[in-house]
Design an enzyme around this catalytic site. Structure first.
Site, PDB file in Angstrom:
ATOM      1  N   ASP A   1       0.872  -1.181   0.000  1.00  0.00           N
ATOM      2  CA  ASP A   1       0.000   0.000   0.000  1.00  0.00           C
ATOM      3  C   ASP A   1       0.904   1.225   0.000  1.00  0.00           C
ATOM      4  OD1 ASP A   1      -2.407   1.588   0.392  1.00  0.00           O
ATOM      5  OD2 ASP A   1      -1.834   1.799   2.481  1.00  0.00           O
ATOM      6  N   SER A   2       0.274   2.385  -0.180  1.00  0.00           N
ATOM      7  CA  SER A   2       1.022   3.630  -0.098  1.00  0.00           C
ATOM      8  C   SER A   2       1.475   3.931   1.338  1.00  0.00           C
ATOM      9  CB  SER A   2       0.143   4.778  -0.598  1.00  0.00           C
ATOM     10  OG  SER A   2      -1.039   4.827   0.168  1.00  0.00           O
TER      11      SER A   2
ATOM     12  N   CYS B   1      -4.379  -1.524  -1.941  1.00  0.00           N
ATOM     13  CA  CYS B   1      -4.552  -0.086  -2.141  1.00  0.00           C
ATOM     14  C   CYS B   1      -5.441   0.118  -3.357  1.00  0.00           C
ATOM     15  CB  CYS B   1      -3.192   0.573  -2.364  1.00  0.00           C
ATOM     16  SG  CYS B   1      -3.291   2.326  -2.779  1.00  0.00           S
TER      17      CYS B   1
ATOM     18  N   GLU C   1      -3.714   8.460   8.552  1.00  0.00           N
ATOM     19  CA  GLU C   1      -2.257   8.323   8.707  1.00  0.00           C
ATOM     20  C   GLU C   1      -1.767   9.013   9.978  1.00  0.00           C
ATOM     21  OE1 GLU C   1       0.521   7.084   6.766  1.00  0.00           O
ATOM     22  OE2 GLU C   1      -0.833   5.924   5.497  1.00  0.00           O
TER      23      GLU C   1
ATOM     24  N   CYS D   1     -11.073   2.598  -0.111  1.00  0.00           N
ATOM     25  CA  CYS D   1      -9.695   2.970   0.201  1.00  0.00           C
ATOM     26  C   CYS D   1      -9.355   2.186   1.453  1.00  0.00           C
ATOM     27  CB  CYS D   1      -9.592   4.472   0.462  1.00  0.00           C
ATOM     28  SG  CYS D   1      -7.991   4.981   1.132  1.00  0.00           S
TER      29      CYS D   1
ATOM     30  N   HIS E   1      -7.419   2.715   3.770  1.00  0.00           N
ATOM     31  CA  HIS E   1      -7.252   3.481   5.007  1.00  0.00           C
ATOM     32  C   HIS E   1      -8.585   3.662   5.746  1.00  0.00           C
ATOM     33  CE1 HIS E   1      -3.365   4.658   3.307  1.00  0.00           C
ATOM     34  NE2 HIS E   1      -3.062   5.275   4.427  1.00  0.00           N
TER      35      HIS E   1
HETATM   36  N1  DGL Z   1      -4.886   3.183   0.918  1.00  0.00           N
HETATM   37  C1  DGL Z   1      -4.948   3.682  -0.389  1.00  0.00           C
HETATM   38  C2  DGL Z   1      -6.175   3.321  -1.144  1.00  0.00           C
HETATM   39  O1  DGL Z   1      -6.725   2.300  -0.902  1.00  0.00           O
HETATM   40  C3  DGL Z   1      -4.389   4.988  -0.795  1.00  0.00           C
HETATM   41  C4  DGL Z   1      -4.308   6.113   0.072  1.00  0.00           C
HETATM   42  C5  DGL Z   1      -3.451   7.175  -0.527  1.00  0.00           C
HETATM   43  O2  DGL Z   1      -2.245   6.969  -0.575  1.00  0.00           O
HETATM   44  O3  DGL Z   1      -3.983   8.214  -0.933  1.00  0.00           O
HETATM   45  O4  DGL Z   1      -6.615   4.008  -2.016  1.00  0.00           O
END
Ligand code: DGL
Length: 285
Positions: free
Chosen positions: A10-11, A73, A152, A184, A186
């Site tokens: 993931d990012s 992600c 985050e 997402c 997150h």
């Molecule tokens: N967790 C990521 C997603 O599912 C990306 C979040 C990001 O880096 O903007 O899209």
């Protein structure tokens, strides 16, 4: 081959919501997690940049001989899934397709909401997947650019999370959707506040469960499962205090001795020698 790690990337910390489910559903698999904490967030970036970053992450994991890749992600999946599949000789599991299937199975009204990053929503990938399953479905999408930084920063319980959840998802109460896809990885970190704003009439669909179920099926079908005590590794591209703080809270265990800082940007994705995160971190946990 079976002893090799499953690569989950993931990012940043978001993919840990998927990694946590892997540890739950497949407790004997070895996990190699990679979070690009140096370059998060990906969501506001253009597709070419996201693809370039994503291929560096994939190359890093392939160099470490993972047996499967989980793209944890949505932003990476939305922009780069085809490039990743072209590059990878090992099977690739994506978060979007299994999650859409789960949402389509759950909706009674045929009206599905989806929240995601700017790039994910702009890609229209959810609408395409839903239409492929049932052309009568209505998909209502909303970009939520501030939710990733809030997650985050570990601010899920802060008033700012409530304020921004209200700003982004209150519209779904009027849109009469009965399911909302957390598009997402997150966002499950913000589930309580999202559920609070939406009320009980909207079911939240998290990608972790359906994605890891697909991984479990794949490993079983290909005879790639392993058994025994697992060995996990967590790689990050920046020694961010937040990673360890959130990973420890989410996984319910202190993983500090399994975390290393790596560089993914070198030619051929060659990693720097692993270094354990410094001692300043535990105070933050
Ligand atoms: N967790 C990521 C997603 O599912 C990306 C979040 C990001 O880096 O903007 O899209």
């Amino acid at each position: 081959v079976n002893e090799r790690h499953v690569g989950v990337f993931d990012s940043g910390v978001g993919g840990l919501t998927v990694a946590r489910e892997l540890l739950r559903q497949l407790p004997e698999e070895n996990l190699l997690y990679l979070g690009d904490t140096a370059r998060v967030p990906y969501g506001p970036r253009g597709g070419a940049t996201i693809t370039r970053f994503a291929l560096e992450l994939v190359q890093f994991l392939l160099d470490r001989e993972v047996k499967a890749l989980v793209v944890a992600c949505n932003s990476i999946s939305a922009s780069a899934i085809e490039s990743i599949r072209r590059l990878s000789p090992v099977p690739v599991i994506d978060v979007i397709e299994p999650t859409v299937r789960a949402a389509v199975a759950a909706t009674r009204t045929g009206r599905i909401g989806i929240i995601g990053t700017v790039s994910t929503v702009a890609s229209g990938v959810y609408e395409r997947h839903a239409a492929a399953l049932d052309s009568d479905l209505q998909v209502i999408a909303q970009a939520c650019p501030l939710l990733v930084p809030i997650a985050e920063e570990g601010l899920a319980d802060h008033a700012v999370a409530h304020l921004m959840a209200e700003e982004y998802v209150a519209r779904f109460r009027e849109e009469a959707v009965d399911v909302l896809i957390l598009g997402c990885t997150h966002y499950p970190l913000l589930k309580p506040v999202l559920a609070d704003v939406l009320g009980p009439g909207v079911q939240l669909i998290d990608s972790a469960g359906p994605t890891i179920s697909d991984l479990a099926t794949l490993l079983r079908r290909r005879g790639l499962e392993r058994s025994g005590a697992p060995h996990h590794r967590f790689c990050v591209t920046d020694a961010s205090y937040k990673f360890l703080q959130i990973a420890t809270a989410m996984l319910g265990a202190d993983v500090s001795d399994q975390v290393e800082q790596v560089c993914v940007e070198l030619p051929a994705g060659e990693g720097l020698p692993g270094c354990i995160l410094p001692d300043l971190v535990p105070a933050m946990v």
